[in-house]
Scaffold this motif. Structure first.
Motif, PDB file in Angstrom:
ATOM      1  N   ASP A 151      -4.744  27.361 108.458  1.00 45.25           N
ATOM      2  CA  ASP A 151      -5.553  26.156 108.269  1.00 45.25           C
ATOM      3  C   ASP A 151      -6.973  26.360 108.807  1.00 45.25           C
ATOM      4  N   SER A 152      -7.086  27.028 109.960  1.00 43.35           N
ATOM      5  CA  SER A 152      -8.416  27.261 110.519  1.00 43.35           C
ATOM      6  C   SER A 152      -9.204  28.234 109.653  1.00 43.35           C
ATOM      7  N   THR A 164      -8.740  28.635 106.428  1.00 39.02           N
ATOM      8  CA  THR A 164      -9.036  27.927 105.188  1.00 39.02           C
ATOM      9  C   THR A 164     -10.296  27.097 105.336  1.00 39.02           C
ATOM     10  N   GLU A 165     -10.365  26.380 106.451  1.00 39.36           N
ATOM     11  CA  GLU A 165     -11.551  25.560 106.695  1.00 39.36           C
ATOM     12  C   GLU A 165     -12.811  26.424 106.725  1.00 39.36           C
ATOM     13  N   ALA A 166     -12.673  27.611 107.324  1.00 37.91           N
ATOM     14  CA  ALA A 166     -13.830  28.502 107.434  1.00 37.91           C
ATOM     15  C   ALA A 166     -14.278  29.002 106.078  1.00 37.91           C
ATOM     16  N   THR A 171      -0.956  27.313 111.308  1.00 43.14           N
ATOM     17  CA  THR A 171      -2.100  26.747 112.030  1.00 43.14           C
ATOM     18  C   THR A 171      -3.308  27.658 111.908  1.00 43.14           C
ATOM     19  N   ASP A 214      -7.435  23.010  94.828  1.00 42.68           N
ATOM     20  CA  ASP A 214      -6.640  22.274  95.819  1.00 42.68           C
ATOM     21  C   ASP A 214      -5.147  22.511  95.610  1.00 42.68           C
ATOM     22  N   LEU A 259      -4.288  25.829  97.049  1.00 43.33           N
ATOM     23  CA  LEU A 259      -4.300  25.782  98.508  1.00 43.33           C
ATOM     24  C   LEU A 259      -3.055  25.088  99.053  1.00 43.33           C
ATOM     25  N   ARG A 273      -0.288  26.672 101.533  1.00 43.77           N
ATOM     26  CA  ARG A 273       0.140  26.063 102.803  1.00 43.77           C
ATOM     27  C   ARG A 273       1.661  26.014 102.903  1.00 43.77           C
ATOM     28  N   VAL A 332     -13.576  27.798 103.070  1.00 45.71           N
ATOM     29  CA  VAL A 332     -14.010  26.729 102.175  1.00 45.71           C
ATOM     30  C   VAL A 332     -15.439  26.342 102.494  1.00 45.71           C
ATOM     31  N   ARG A 333     -15.793  26.314 103.797  1.00 42.81           N
ATOM     32  CA  ARG A 333     -17.185  26.043 104.187  1.00 42.81           C
ATOM     33  C   ARG A 333     -18.118  27.092 103.616  1.00 42.81           C
ATOM     34  N   ARG A 334     -17.666  28.330 103.565  1.00 43.71           N
ATOM     35  CA  ARG A 334     -18.507  29.417 103.094  1.00 43.71           C
ATOM     36  C   ARG A 334     -18.853  29.293 101.622  1.00 43.71           C
TER      37      ARG A 334
END
Length: 350
Positions: free
Chosen positions: A339-340, A342-344, A336, A315, A318, A322, A346-348
Motif C-alpha cells: 500500500d505504501s 502503491t501510494e508512492a 501494508t 483501479d 490495483l 491488493r 501513483v504519485r509519480r
C-alpha cells in the motif's frame, strides 16, 4: 569495483561505484566513448530507483539479510531499466527526458553544434542511444552473473532476466507495430502488449528477484509474478493517461510523444468506440502535432469518458493486486508495504 560490506549499502551506492569505474575504464577508448559512458551514468543515476526499491523491500520482508548482495542485484535491475529507456528514446525519437537531453539527444546536439547536417547528426544520436542501451544491458547481466548469489540462485536470476528481455522486446515490437494503424487493435491485445513491455521487467522481475535472493520457494515466486503483473498493468495504464494529460515536467517526456508516434494505448483503443475518435484520428501519428491539437484531444477524451474508463480500469487492477498481496504465500506485512509503495508510484504518475 569495491563497495563497503554494510547493511546500509544501497543499489544506488553499487550503481555509482560501478558506473564511476566504467567511466574511468572508458578513457583510453577515446573521447566519444568516454562521453557515452558519462551520459549512461547520468541517465541511470537520475532515475527514481523504483525497481530496486521493490527488490529490496521484498527481500527484507522475506527475511533476507545480505544487503550488499541484494543491492548488487537491485543495481542490475536498474541498469536493465536504463537500457530499455535508452533504446526506447531512440525508438520514440525522444531527445529530452525530464527536461534534460537524452543520450541520443545529447550526441545529436553535439554534432549539430559542430556543424553537421541535421540528418547526419540524428544518425549519430541514434547510434549513441542504441550503443548506450547495449552497454547498459551488458552491464546489467554482468552484475547478476558475477554477484555473490549462490549458483542455483544466480541461475534463476539469469533466467528471470532472460524472460524479462524476451517479454520486453516482444512488447516493444508490438507497440511499434500497433502504431502503424494497419488494423484496429482490441483492448485485450493492448493490455497484453503493455504487460509484456512494462509489467514483466518493472514489477515481476524485481519482486521475484528479491524472493529468489531470500530463498523463497516456487509458490512465492509464482504468486509474486501474478501480483507484479497486476500492479505493472495498473502502473502503465496510469502512465498512459499521464502521457496525454500530465505535465511534461512531471512525466519526464513531452505530452506530444505518444500521440505523434501513433501509440495505440488503452485511451486510444477506447476512444475508437466513441465520438472522440473524430477528433483523435486525424492527428494520431502526425509528427507535426501541436500543443493546441493536444488540448482538443484532451477535451474529447474527457467528454467521451475514455480517460475515466482507463483510470477505472487501473483501479480494478490495483484492487486485484491488493487481494493478491494478502495471499497466504506472502509474508506478514507485505500488503501494508505494498500500500505504501502503491501510494508512492501513483504519485509519480499523477
Amino acid at each position: 569495483m569495491h563497495v563497503v560490506d554494510s547493511a546500509r549499502v544501497t543499489p544506488r551506492d553499487v550503481l555509482t561505484a560501478y558506473l564511476d569505474e566504467q567511466v574511468e575504464r572508458a578513457t583510453p577508448y577515446g573521447r566519444d566513448y568516454h562521453d557515452l559512458w558519462t551520459a549512461i551514468r547520468e541517465t541511470t543515476l537520475g532515475g527514481k530507483q523504483l525497481r530496486p526499491e521493490l527488490l529490496m523491500g521484498t527481500y527484507r520482508l522475506l527475511g533476507g539479510d545480505d544487503h550488499p548482495l541484494a543491492a548488487t542485484v537491485g543495481a542490475a535491475v536498474e541498469l536493465l531499466h536504463a537500457a530499455f529507456v535508452l533504446h526506447d528514446d531512440v525508438i520514440d525519437h525522444d531527445d529530452t527526458r525530464r527536461g534534460r537531453p537524452t543520450v541520443n539527444g545529447r550526441f545529436t546536439d553535439s554534432a549539430l553544434a559542430a556543424g553537421s547536417a541535421v540528418g547526419r547528426a540524428d544518425a549519430l544520436g541514434a547510434a549513441a542511444g542504441i550503443l548506450a542501451g547495449d552497454l547498459a544491458l551488458g552491464a546489467a547481466v554482468r552484475l547478476v552473473a558475477t554477484s555473490d548469489a549462490a549458483p542455483h540462485a544466480r541461475q534463476t536470476l539469469l533466467d528471470l532476466v532472460d524472460h524479462a528481455l524476451f517479454a520486453t522486446a516482444a512488447g516493444e515490437l508490438a507497440d511499434v507495430r500497433y502504431s502503424l494503424g494497419e488494423t484496429p487493435v482490441d483492448l485485450a491485445a493492448v493490455i497484453t502488449m503493455e504487460a509484456l513491455k512494462t509489467a514483466v521487467y518493472s514489477f515481476e522481475l524485481p519482486l521475484q528477484a528479491g524472493a529468489v535472493l531470500a530463498g523463497a520457494g516456487p509458490h512465492v515466486l509464482e504468486h509474486l509474478g501474478r501480483f507484479g503483473r497486476k500492479v505493472g498493468i495498473a502502473f502503465q495504464l496510469l502512465d498512459d493517461v499521464q502521457g496525454v494529460f500530465g505535465a511534461s515536467a512531471d512525466t519526464g517526456k513531452s505530452v506530444l510523444t505518444d500521440l505523434r508516434e501513433g501509440k495505440h494505448t488503452p485511451l486510444v483503443t477506447h476512444a475508437r468506440t466513441t465520438a472522440a475518435w473524430a477528433v483523435l484520428q486525424p492527428v494520431l501519428g502526425d509528427p507535426e502535432l501541436t500543443e493546441a491539437d493536444v488540448e482538443d484531444v484532451r477535451r474529447a477524451l474527457e467528454t467521451s469518458g475514455s480517460r475515466a474508463f482507463v483510470e477505472d480500469l487501473a483501479d480494478d487492477y490495483l484492487r486485484a493486486a491488493r487481494d493478491l498481496a494478502r495471499g497466504p504465500d506472502l509474508p506478514e506485512g507485505f500488503d501494508t508495504w505494498f500500500d505504501s509503495m502503491t501510494e508512492a508510484f501513483v504519485r509519480r504518475v499523477a
